[in-house]
Design a protein around this motif. Structure first.
Motif, short mmCIF file in Angstrom:
data_model
loop_
_atom_site.label_atom_id
_atom_site.label_comp_id
_atom_site.label_asym_id
_atom_site.label_seq_id
_atom_site.Cartn_x
_atom_site.Cartn_y
_atom_site.Cartn_z
N ARG A 49 0.83 -1.21 0.00
CA ARG A 49 0.00 0.00 0.00
C ARG A 49 0.86 1.26 0.00
O ARG A 49 0.56 2.24 -0.68
CB ARG A 49 -0.91 0.00 1.23
CG ARG A 49 -1.87 -1.16 1.34
CD ARG A 49 -2.85 -1.26 0.21
NE ARG A 49 -3.66 -0.07 0.02
CZ ARG A 49 -4.72 -0.01 -0.79
NH1 ARG A 49 -5.10 -1.10 -1.46
NH2 ARG A 49 -5.40 1.10 -0.93
N ALA A 50 1.96 1.23 0.77
CA ALA A 50 2.84 2.39 0.83
C ALA A 50 3.49 2.65 -0.52
O ALA A 50 3.51 3.80 -1.01
CB ALA A 50 3.91 2.18 1.91
N GLU A 51 4.01 1.60 -1.15
CA GLU A 51 4.65 1.80 -2.45
C GLU A 51 3.63 2.21 -3.51
O GLU A 51 3.93 3.03 -4.38
CB GLU A 51 5.38 0.53 -2.89
CG GLU A 51 6.20 0.72 -4.16
CD GLU A 51 7.20 -0.38 -4.41
OE1 GLU A 51 8.04 -0.20 -5.32
OE2 GLU A 51 7.15 -1.41 -3.72
N PHE A 52 2.44 1.67 -3.45
CA PHE A 52 1.38 2.03 -4.38
C PHE A 52 1.05 3.52 -4.28
O PHE A 52 0.91 4.22 -5.30
CB PHE A 52 0.14 1.18 -4.11
CG PHE A 52 -1.02 1.47 -5.01
CD1 PHE A 52 -0.98 1.16 -6.36
CD2 PHE A 52 -2.18 2.07 -4.50
CE1 PHE A 52 -2.05 1.42 -7.19
CE2 PHE A 52 -3.25 2.34 -5.32
CZ PHE A 52 -3.20 2.02 -6.67
N GLU A 53 0.94 4.03 -3.08
CA GLU A 53 0.64 5.44 -2.89
C GLU A 53 1.78 6.33 -3.39
O GLU A 53 1.55 7.39 -3.98
CB GLU A 53 0.35 5.71 -1.42
CG GLU A 53 -0.95 5.09 -0.93
CD GLU A 53 -1.13 5.22 0.57
OE1 GLU A 53 -0.31 5.93 1.20
OE2 GLU A 53 -2.08 4.63 1.12
N ILE A 54 3.02 5.90 -3.14
CA ILE A 54 4.17 6.67 -3.63
C ILE A 54 4.16 6.71 -5.15
O ILE A 54 4.40 7.75 -5.78
CB ILE A 54 5.49 6.07 -3.11
CG1 ILE A 54 5.60 6.25 -1.59
CG2 ILE A 54 6.68 6.72 -3.79
CD1 ILE A 54 6.78 5.51 -0.98
N MET A 55 3.89 5.56 -5.78
CA MET A 55 3.84 5.49 -7.25
C MET A 55 2.77 6.41 -7.80
O MET A 55 3.01 7.15 -8.78
CB MET A 55 3.57 4.06 -7.71
CG MET A 55 4.72 3.10 -7.58
SD MET A 55 4.27 1.48 -8.24
CE MET A 55 5.76 0.56 -7.90
N GLN A 56 1.60 6.40 -7.21
CA GLN A 56 0.51 7.24 -7.70
C GLN A 56 0.89 8.72 -7.63
O GLN A 56 0.66 9.48 -8.58
CB GLN A 56 -0.76 6.98 -6.90
CG GLN A 56 -1.47 5.69 -7.25
CD GLN A 56 -2.79 5.56 -6.52
OE1 GLN A 56 -2.86 5.70 -5.30
NE2 GLN A 56 -3.85 5.30 -7.27
N ALA A 57 1.47 9.12 -6.51
CA ALA A 57 1.86 10.52 -6.34
C ALA A 57 2.94 10.91 -7.33
O ALA A 57 2.90 12.00 -7.94
CB ALA A 57 2.33 10.76 -4.90
N GLN A 58 3.92 10.03 -7.52
CA GLN A 58 5.02 10.31 -8.43
C GLN A 58 4.53 10.41 -9.87
O GLN A 58 4.90 11.33 -10.61
CB GLN A 58 6.08 9.21 -8.33
CG GLN A 58 7.32 9.44 -9.18
CD GLN A 58 8.24 10.48 -8.58
OE1 GLN A 58 8.14 10.79 -7.40
NE2 GLN A 58 9.12 11.04 -9.39
N ILE A 59 3.70 9.49 -10.29
CA ILE A 59 3.20 9.49 -11.68
C ILE A 59 2.34 10.71 -11.93
O ILE A 59 2.40 11.31 -13.01
CB ILE A 59 2.44 8.18 -11.96
CG1 ILE A 59 3.44 7.02 -12.02
CG2 ILE A 59 1.65 8.27 -13.26
CD1 ILE A 59 2.80 5.65 -12.07
#
Length: 331
Positions: A49-59
């Motif tokens: 979940r943490a990595e998913f949220e980071i990816m969404q913000a970065q993209i």
């Protein structure tokens, strides 16, 4: 042919990139693939979940700041630094002398009296050694890191060329010292090729992993263009230089190999184990001169920190000020 057939046969068994799925409006699939890669399919795993949220913000940020031209690759410190390193990786690879050896070793072998048939045999052995070396370094890349292989590979190439140049200087092609000529073949082709695979592999891995998705296409294409430009230059210059100055031409590659090692020792940060999202933080906030510097990823992109925070709160932890957390090992 065999590696290509294997690639075609198994590529469709690979999961689609979670980042690509999120980037193309398929976040649910991206989350499932991310969970498949990190938590045996558990989409509620704290790390996932943490990595998913980071990816969404970065993209989302990358969509707003995508590089629309090559000029924009140089608009900030982070991108400029990455472009310099990517281009240096590709150019340095050509200046190790690999193209000179691969293209003109038959001519060099002919000078020391080796027949065309034996030349093909020795080149075949050289190719087998290269495949073996690639297989070995494939398992070392994420164990020892990029910096040691890039630096050590260049220094080892320099040693191989020093041995080869010394042998040709002492026992030129006109002599009949077969032992010296065999030693030259072993050092300047077989040993060199094995050592080159350590740093040569990095010339493709590092440029591909240091850019974010907004700049990767243009950044990697620019670095690759320089690679083939220098490859062409070496191909044009080598036969002329070998005819004019002989073994002294190898001094150029010895100097370049040592210079490459020094450059990467000073300026190439270690990227082993870092996510693409952390790369932006690394190249924005770490020192350009690597030796003696320290860097830790910001908490906003530190997936281990955010995963620990999520788990802590889910277990009933209470935020105090920022958040109370157990000590988390940094990436």
């Amino acid at each position: 042919m065999v590696p290509a057939i294997g690639l075609v046969a198994f590529i469709y068994t690979f999961p689609e990139s979670p980042r690509w799925l999120i980037d193309h409006g398929r976040p649910e699939e991206g989350l499932r693939n991310l969970a498949r890669l990190h938590s045996n399919g558990d989409i509620n795993d704290a790390y996932v979940r943490a990595e998913f949220e980071i990816m969404q913000a970065q993209i989302s940020e990358e969509h707003e700041h995508a590089a629309k031209s090559y000029r924009e690759l140089f608009r900030n410190r982070s991108n400029t630094r990455r472009i310099i390193l990517a281009c240096a990786c590709q150019v340095s690879t050509q200046m190790t002398g690999v193209s000179a050896i691969q293209y003109f070793s038959p001519a060099i072998f002919a000078q020391i009296g080796i027949s065309a048939g034996n030349t093909l045999l020795y080149q075949g052995i050289n190719s087998i050694i290269g495949e073996l070396a690639q297989f070995i370094f494939f398992f070392l890349i994420d164990r020892v890191g990029r910096r040691p292989l890039q630096i050590g590979g260049n220094l080892a190439c320099a040693v191989a060329f020093i041995i080869g140049a010394a042998l040709l200087a002492e026992y030129p092609p006109s002599t009949t010292n077969n032992a010296a000529h065999w030693a030259f073949i072993a050092a300047s082709t077989w040993l060199f090729n094995f050592c080159f695979c350590a740093s040569g592999t990095m010339s493709w891995i590092i440029p591909a992993e240091i850019f974010n998705t907004a700049t990767r296409t243009k950044g990697v294409s620019l670095a690759t263009m320089l690679s083939f430009a220098f490859n062409t230059m070496i191909g044009q210059v080598t036969p002329i230089a070998l005819a004019a100055i002989g073994w002294k031409f190898y001094i150029l590659f010895i100097v370049c190999d040592v210079g490459n090692a020094v450059f990467f020792y000073l300026f190439l940060p270690e990227t082993k184990g870092l996510t693409l999202e952390v790369m932006d933080d690394l190249f924005s906030n770490s020192a350009w001169i690597v030796p003696g510097s320290t860097w830790q990823p910001s908490v906003e992109v530190d997936v281990n920190y955010l995963a620990a925070k999520t788990s802590f709160l889910e277990e009933g932890g209470v935020e105090k000020g920022t958040v109370q957390l157990v000590e988390v090992e940094k990436v």
